[in-house]
Design a protein around this motif. Structure first.
Motif, PDB file in Angstrom:
ATOM      1  N   LYS A  24       0.858  -1.184   0.000  1.00 33.52           N
ATOM      2  CA  LYS A  24       0.000   0.000   0.000  1.00 33.52           C
ATOM      3  C   LYS A  24       0.889   1.228   0.000  1.00 33.52           C
ATOM      4  CE  LYS A  24      -4.045  -1.873   2.247  1.00 33.52           C
ATOM      5  NZ  LYS A  24      -5.123  -1.811   1.349  1.00 33.52           N
ATOM      6  N   TYR A  26       1.133   5.105   0.948  1.00 31.40           N
ATOM      7  CA  TYR A  26       0.513   6.081   1.850  1.00 31.40           C
ATOM      8  C   TYR A  26       0.809   7.492   1.347  1.00 31.40           C
ATOM      9  CZ  TYR A  26      -0.051   2.102   4.921  1.00 31.40           C
ATOM     10  OH  TYR A  26      -0.414   0.889   5.435  1.00 31.40           O
ATOM     11  N   HIS A  31      -4.658   9.093   2.914  1.00 35.37           N
ATOM     12  CA  HIS A  31      -5.295   7.955   2.236  1.00 35.37           C
ATOM     13  C   HIS A  31      -4.245   6.987   1.691  1.00 35.37           C
ATOM     14  CE1 HIS A  31      -4.606  10.121  -1.576  1.00 35.37           C
ATOM     15  NE2 HIS A  31      -4.881   8.969  -2.179  1.00 35.37           N
ATOM     16  N   ARG A  32      -4.696   5.756   1.453  1.00 35.89           N
ATOM     17  CA  ARG A  32      -3.824   4.681   0.978  1.00 35.89           C
ATOM     18  C   ARG A  32      -4.347   4.156  -0.354  1.00 35.89           C
ATOM     19  NH1 ARG A  32      -4.597   1.251   6.344  1.00 35.89           N
ATOM     20  NH2 ARG A  32      -6.677   1.973   5.863  1.00 35.89           N
TER      21      ARG A  32
END
Length: 172
Positions: A24, A26, A31-32
């Motif tokens: 993921k 960041y 938000h991711r």
């Protein structure tokens, strides 16, 4: 379309290794976004081909082929003609080929690029393919984006292209 499912199906049909990595990314605002990398490795006539497809924030692909010492490197560059430009140019092929070797130039335009050209006409697939010498290694590199429908289906024609180019370079 589920990219992972389709790429697994395509690589299974080609009998190649597939390595995947999920992460993921960041962002500063908190938000991711998912970031997945799929790597396909295969060897063809002592030439190593490594294909990396990244989805998520960066939807792109890259292929690097390390040619064997038996293959003579011919410098070339293949660039795509956009759908918009092709409206004015009305060319059969969606590719501009730059190559000083007339035999190889003819081979690329008339045989090796046929499937990629058909795929490019139907989708927004627009690869940039070139050869270069890096130190003592001879490389063929392809860069492309994955922002088109059914992008995993570009894998097979790309690998066929590489195999045909390797065959040509080894035969000369």
């Amino acid at each position: 379309m589920d990219f992972e499912k389709e790429i697994k199906k395509v690589t299974h049909n080609l009998n190649t290794e597939l390595h995947s990595k999920k992460e993921k990314v960041y962002f500063l605002d908190g938000h991711r976004e998912p970031f997945e990398t799929y790597k396909i490795k295969l060897s063809y006539k002592n030439c190593d081909i490594i294909m990396t497809n990244t989805t998520g924030v960066q939807a792109s692909g890259n292929i690097t082929c390390h040619l064997s010492n038996n293959a003579k490197l011919i410098e070339f560059e293949i660039d795509s003609i956009s759908h918009f430009m092709n409206l004015f140019l009305r060319k059969n092929s969606r590719f501009k080929v730059k190559c000083k070797n007339k035999n190889f130039n003819f081979y690329l335009k008339n045989k090796a690029l046929k499937e990629l050209s058909e795929l490019s006409k139907k989708t927004a697939f627009d690869p940039y393919i070139f050869s270069k010498k890096q130190g003592d290694k001879n490389l063929i590199i392809t860069e492309y984006h994955l922002a088109f429908e059914n992008s995993p289906y570009a894998i097979e024609p790309l690998l066929k292209f590489y195999k045909s180019v390797i065959d040509f370079l080894l035969s000369n």
